[in-house]
Motif scaffolding. Structure first.
Motif, PDB file in Angstrom:
ATOM      1  N   ASP A   1       0.816  -1.210   0.000  1.00 16.90           N
ATOM      2  CA  ASP A   1       0.000   0.000   0.000  1.00 16.90           C
ATOM      3  C   ASP A   1       0.851   1.262   0.000  1.00 16.90           C
ATOM      4  O   ASP A   1       0.554   2.229  -0.715  1.00 16.90           O
ATOM      5  N   GLU A   2       1.915   1.260   0.791  1.00 19.45           N
ATOM      6  CA  GLU A   2       2.774   2.444   0.851  1.00 19.45           C
ATOM      7  C   GLU A   2       3.503   2.647  -0.469  1.00 19.45           C
ATOM      8  O   GLU A   2       3.662   3.782  -0.934  1.00 19.45           O
TER       9      GLU A   2
ATOM     10  N   ALA B   1       1.106   4.295  -2.893  1.00 19.34           N
ATOM     11  CA  ALA B   1       0.871   5.700  -2.542  1.00 19.34           C
ATOM     12  C   ALA B   1       2.054   6.580  -2.914  1.00 19.34           C
ATOM     13  O   ALA B   1       1.884   7.692  -3.455  1.00 19.34           O
TER      14      ALA B   1
ATOM     15  N   GLU C   1       2.501   7.513  -6.702  1.00 16.68           N
ATOM     16  CA  GLU C   1       1.641   8.609  -7.130  1.00 16.68           C
ATOM     17  C   GLU C   1       2.071   9.943  -6.529  1.00 16.68           C
ATOM     18  O   GLU C   1       2.117  10.963  -7.214  1.00 16.68           O
ATOM     19  N   LEU C   2       2.402   9.922  -5.263  1.00 19.44           N
ATOM     20  CA  LEU C   2       2.696  11.159  -4.537  1.00 19.44           C
ATOM     21  C   LEU C   2       3.909  11.887  -5.100  1.00 19.44           C
ATOM     22  O   LEU C   2       3.926  13.119  -5.184  1.00 19.44           O
TER      23      LEU C   2
ATOM     24  N   THR D   1      -5.918   1.034  -4.852  1.00 15.75           N
ATOM     25  CA  THR D   1      -5.203   1.813  -5.861  1.00 15.75           C
ATOM     26  C   THR D   1      -5.963   3.110  -6.136  1.00 15.75           C
ATOM     27  O   THR D   1      -7.157   3.209  -5.867  1.00 15.75           O
ATOM     28  N   PRO D   2      -5.275   4.104  -6.697  1.00 13.13           N
ATOM     29  CA  PRO D   2      -5.958   5.351  -7.055  1.00 13.13           C
ATOM     30  C   PRO D   2      -7.089   5.104  -8.050  1.00 13.13           C
ATOM     31  O   PRO D   2      -7.059   4.143  -8.822  1.00 13.13           O
TER      32      PRO D   2
END
Length: 201
Positions: free
Chosen positions: A145-146, A149, A152-153, A176-177
């Protein structure tokens, strides 16, 4: 040492092919590359790898690839063999990273870079966009999960990147996004592997 062992990726069982990975197709078809014996390291099987690269056939040529939790390098070297323009491999275990570098040199793959680093720490930096990302973290360590994230970040993905994710079946579909679309999905034993397509955010 424990942390390094936990971070080595590409955890699919190797069907008895201990000690090497085989390149299936492309420039180095049939080449066998040694794999350093790290606890928990299980290279992606030929069967799964062939399916994945059939999915990626239209995307891999001239792509910039990022391989998180690289482990054996099975996915990275296959991508290079099939025409990726550049691959960055991230592997925390020092000896596994050294073996990856030896294999890179053996193939004279100047368009590849091996970094002995923590994948999540690396992704916390401001990134450069990649077209194909492989995420095959150690199972049951809570890393997926990290990783998603942070990609994308911190701008690690091109607008229409494709993202391959391999995880234990009981994990379920990863969060997911909204602009990541599930393109393909299969299960092999206790492993579920998926390909997502990113639509420009």
């Amino acid at each position: 040492m424990t942390r390094r062992r936990q971070q080595s990726g590409q955890n699919t069982p190797n069907s008895g092919r201990d000690g090497f990975v085989r390149i299936i197709s492309g420039r180095w078809r049939g080449r066998k590359l040694p794999v350093h014996d790290v606890e928990g390291l299980r290279p992606t099987t030929d069967r799964v790898k062939e399916t994945v690269f059939n999915w990626l056939a239209q995307d891999i040529i001239e792509s910039r690839c990022l391989d998180l939790f690289t482990g054996s390098g099975s996915l990275s070297f296959e991508a290079l063999s099939r025409g990726a323009s550049h691959v960055t491999m991230l592997e925390l275990d020092k000896k596994a990273a050294e073996q990856l570098e030896k294999n890179r040199a053996t193939l004279d793959a100047d368009n590849a870079k091996v970094l002995n680093t923590d994948s999540l720490a690396f992704l916390k930096q401001s990134g450069t966009p990649h077209d194909v990302v492989f995420i095959d973290p150690p199972f049951r360590k809570g890393l997926l999960d990290e990783a998603i994230a942070l990609l994308e970040l911190n701008n690690w993905l091109s607008p229409h990147a494709v993202i391959y994710i391999e995880a234990e079946k009981e994990f379920g579909e990863p969060v997911t996004p909204a602009h990541w679309q599930l393109h393909r999905e299969k299960t092999a034993g206790q492993v579920c592997y998926r390909l997502f397509e990113r639509e420009g955010a």
